[in-house]
Design an enzyme around this catalytic site. Structure first.
Site, mmCIF file in Angstrom:
data_model
loop_
_atom_site.group_PDB
_atom_site.id
_atom_site.type_symbol
_atom_site.label_atom_id
_atom_site.label_comp_id
_atom_site.label_asym_id
_atom_site.label_seq_id
_atom_site.Cartn_x
_atom_site.Cartn_y
_atom_site.Cartn_z
ATOM 1 N N ASP A 66 51.201 -87.905 -58.320
ATOM 2 C CA ASP A 66 50.291 -88.908 -58.859
ATOM 3 C C ASP A 66 50.092 -89.924 -57.725
ATOM 4 O OD1 ASP A 66 48.928 -90.636 -60.746
ATOM 5 O OD2 ASP A 66 50.782 -91.804 -60.857
ATOM 6 N N LEU A 67 49.025 -90.708 -57.772
ATOM 7 C CA LEU A 67 48.759 -91.666 -56.683
ATOM 8 C C LEU A 67 49.257 -93.074 -57.030
ATOM 9 C CD1 LEU A 67 47.367 -92.324 -53.950
ATOM 10 C CD2 LEU A 67 45.235 -92.629 -55.217
ATOM 11 N N ASP A 68 48.629 -93.672 -58.065
ATOM 12 C CA ASP A 68 48.958 -95.051 -58.435
ATOM 13 C C ASP A 68 50.393 -95.141 -58.964
ATOM 14 O OD1 ASP A 68 46.229 -96.500 -58.290
ATOM 15 O OD2 ASP A 68 45.768 -94.722 -59.446
ATOM 16 N N THR A 70 48.893 -99.611 -56.683
ATOM 17 C CA THR A 70 47.576 -100.203 -56.928
ATOM 18 C C THR A 70 47.531 -100.922 -58.280
ATOM 19 O OG1 THR A 70 46.981 -98.026 -57.646
ATOM 20 C CG2 THR A 70 46.122 -98.711 -55.510
ATOM 21 N N LYS A 125 48.817 -97.862 -67.389
ATOM 22 C CA LYS A 125 49.283 -96.930 -66.349
ATOM 23 C C LYS A 125 48.913 -95.490 -66.673
ATOM 24 C CE LYS A 125 53.009 -99.464 -64.161
ATOM 25 N NZ LYS A 125 54.447 -99.599 -63.975
ATOM 26 N N GLY A 126 48.238 -94.839 -65.749
ATOM 27 C CA GLY A 126 47.882 -93.425 -65.922
ATOM 28 C C GLY A 126 46.713 -93.192 -66.861
ATOM 29 N N ARG A 131 39.741 -95.177 -66.764
ATOM 30 C CA ARG A 131 39.082 -96.487 -66.691
ATOM 31 C C ARG A 131 38.526 -96.932 -68.045
ATOM 32 N NH1 ARG A 131 34.560 -96.548 -62.386
ATOM 33 N NH2 ARG A 131 36.268 -95.587 -61.250
ATOM 34 N N SER A 184 45.550 -87.220 -59.611
ATOM 35 C CA SER A 184 45.379 -88.604 -60.098
ATOM 36 C C SER A 184 44.176 -88.745 -61.012
ATOM 37 C CB SER A 184 45.197 -89.532 -58.884
ATOM 38 O OG SER A 184 44.763 -90.808 -59.300
ATOM 39 N N ALA A 185 44.285 -89.664 -61.972
ATOM 40 C CA ALA A 185 43.163 -89.941 -62.881
ATOM 41 C C ALA A 185 42.112 -90.820 -62.208
ATOM 42 C CB ALA A 185 43.689 -90.665 -64.119
ATOM 43 N N SER A 186 42.454 -91.386 -61.062
ATOM 44 C CA SER A 186 41.553 -92.371 -60.446
ATOM 45 C C SER A 186 40.360 -91.749 -59.738
ATOM 46 C CB SER A 186 42.324 -93.225 -59.449
ATOM 47 O OG SER A 186 41.425 -94.085 -58.774
ATOM 48 N N ASN A 220 38.784 -93.422 -57.695
ATOM 49 C CA ASN A 220 38.810 -94.091 -56.390
ATOM 50 C C ASN A 220 39.851 -93.488 -55.442
ATOM 51 O OD1 ASN A 220 36.851 -96.335 -56.808
ATOM 52 N ND2 ASN A 220 38.261 -96.862 -58.464
ATOM 53 N N LYS A 267 45.249 -87.343 -68.739
ATOM 54 C CA LYS A 267 46.669 -87.175 -69.047
ATOM 55 C C LYS A 267 46.921 -87.852 -70.393
ATOM 56 C CE LYS A 267 47.618 -87.779 -64.111
ATOM 57 N NZ LYS A 267 48.185 -88.656 -63.065
ATOM 58 N N GLU A 310 55.576 -88.469 -61.126
ATOM 59 C CA GLU A 310 54.763 -89.333 -61.993
ATOM 60 C C GLU A 310 55.479 -90.620 -62.395
ATOM 61 O OE1 GLU A 310 52.253 -90.280 -63.694
ATOM 62 O OE2 GLU A 310 50.794 -88.706 -63.389
ATOM 63 N N ASP A 311 54.711 -91.725 -62.459
ATOM 64 C CA ASP A 311 55.301 -92.995 -62.918
ATOM 65 C C ASP A 311 54.878 -93.330 -64.343
ATOM 66 O OD1 ASP A 311 52.597 -93.570 -62.180
ATOM 67 O OD2 ASP A 311 53.101 -95.705 -62.185
HETATM 68 C C1 G6P Z 1 45.277 -94.259 -62.561
HETATM 69 C C2 G6P Z 1 45.855 -95.631 -62.873
HETATM 70 C C3 G6P Z 1 45.140 -96.251 -64.046
HETATM 71 C C4 G6P Z 1 43.628 -96.245 -63.809
HETATM 72 C C5 G6P Z 1 43.142 -94.821 -63.604
HETATM 73 C C6 G6P Z 1 41.644 -94.744 -63.346
HETATM 74 O O1 G6P Z 1 45.708 -93.362 -63.513
HETATM 75 O O2 G6P Z 1 47.234 -95.536 -63.156
HETATM 76 O O3 G6P Z 1 45.601 -97.576 -64.206
HETATM 77 O O4 G6P Z 1 42.946 -96.832 -64.899
HETATM 78 O O5 G6P Z 1 43.843 -94.262 -62.502
HETATM 79 O O6 G6P Z 1 41.368 -95.361 -62.115
HETATM 80 P P1 G6P Z 1 39.914 -95.648 -61.560
HETATM 81 O O7 G6P Z 1 40.167 -96.000 -60.108
HETATM 82 O O8 G6P Z 1 39.109 -94.388 -61.696
HETATM 83 O O9 G6P Z 1 39.336 -96.758 -62.345
HETATM 84 MG MG MG Z 2 50.547 -93.512 -61.855
#
Ligand code: G6P
Ligand code: MG
Length: 217
Positions: free
Chosen positions: A10-12, A18, A46-47, A50, A115-117, A119, A146, A170-171
């Site tokens: 996982d990233l964040d 972040t 967390k996780g 958005r 990662s779910a992000s 970004n 997730k 994973e956190d």
């Molecule tokens: C990760 C973080 C979440 C965040 C999600 C989406 O899972 O832990 O806190 O909301 O990514 O990130 P994004 O950068 O796409 O808004």
């Molecule tokens: Mg995380």
């Protein structure tokens, strides 16, 4: 290492922290809507994707918005968030993270980001670690959040490794659940009382060795 063929990160909260930037952006959004968003409530994000995060924030403030307004608020939050992550430097990589991922590669273990992000690429570029991963699965590549295992299963598929030979780091509780739902081993990063579904919990990637992974159930 015969039983471990891939490590998926996982990233964040695992590679980089972040959460603090997400929190600042959500807090600013909440302030604009007339309520305070606490650090305690931020734990719930967390996780989480958005849009789901926005819904939790609005719920905390007792505020209701239309779908169109929600789109606009999520976009505003992301603008503030990306302003902050664009300032990130490799110094913000969490202790031991880069070294551990590299040690996996040196041992012939494949590596992926899960990662779910949306970004993720911006962050990896800022940290200068895009090349640490054989596969990168981020929020732009998945449709189910997730604890659905989609993000990790896609990672395993891109690496051509079967799930039972993968270890996920994973956190987030939802992330650990996703790994287990995908038939993978899970190493929790954080508090063992919170991440109790994980096969093993450590405080950070600086506290885990490849030898420890070999003895995971
Ligand atoms: C990760 C973080 C979440 C965040 C999600 C989406 O899972 O832990 O806190 O909301 O990514 O990130 P994004 O950068 O796409 O808004
Ligand atoms: Mg995380």
């Amino acid at each position: 290492m015969n039983n471990i063929k891939a490590c998926i990160f996982d990233l964040d909260g695992v590679i980089v922290d972040t959460a603090v930037y997400h929190y600042k952006a959500w807090k600013r959004l909440a302030a604009g809507l007339g309520f305070d968003f606490s650090e305690h409530d931020n734990e719930r994000l967390k996780g989480v994707s958005r849009m789901r995060s926005l819904e939790i924030v609005l719920e905390c403030g007792g505020v209701t918005k239309t779908d169109a307004e929600k789109e606009q608020l999520a976009a505003q939050k992301n603008t503030w968030y990306t302003e902050m992550i664009n300032q990130m430097t490799p110094a913000e990589i969490l202790p031991g993270a880069q070294e551990f991922v590299q040690s996996c590669r040196d041992a012939g273990i494949k590596t992926a980001l899960g990662s779910a992000s949306k970004n993720s690429m911006t962050i990896l570029n800022k940290l200068n670690i895009v090349n640490l991963f054989d596969a990168i699965i981020d929020g732009n590549k998945v449709s189910k959040a997730k604890p659905d295992p989609e993000v990790f299963l896609k990672g395993a598929e891109e690496l051509s490794i079967e799930p039972q030979f993968c270890v996920v780091f994973e956190d987030a509780i939802a992330g650990v659940e996703a790994a287990k739902a995908g038939g993978m081993k899970a190493v929790g990063i954080g508090d063992a009382n919170i991440l109790h579904e994980a096969d093993m919990v450590v405080s950070g990637l600086d506290k885990v060795t490849l030898e420890q992974l070999e003895i995971l159930p």
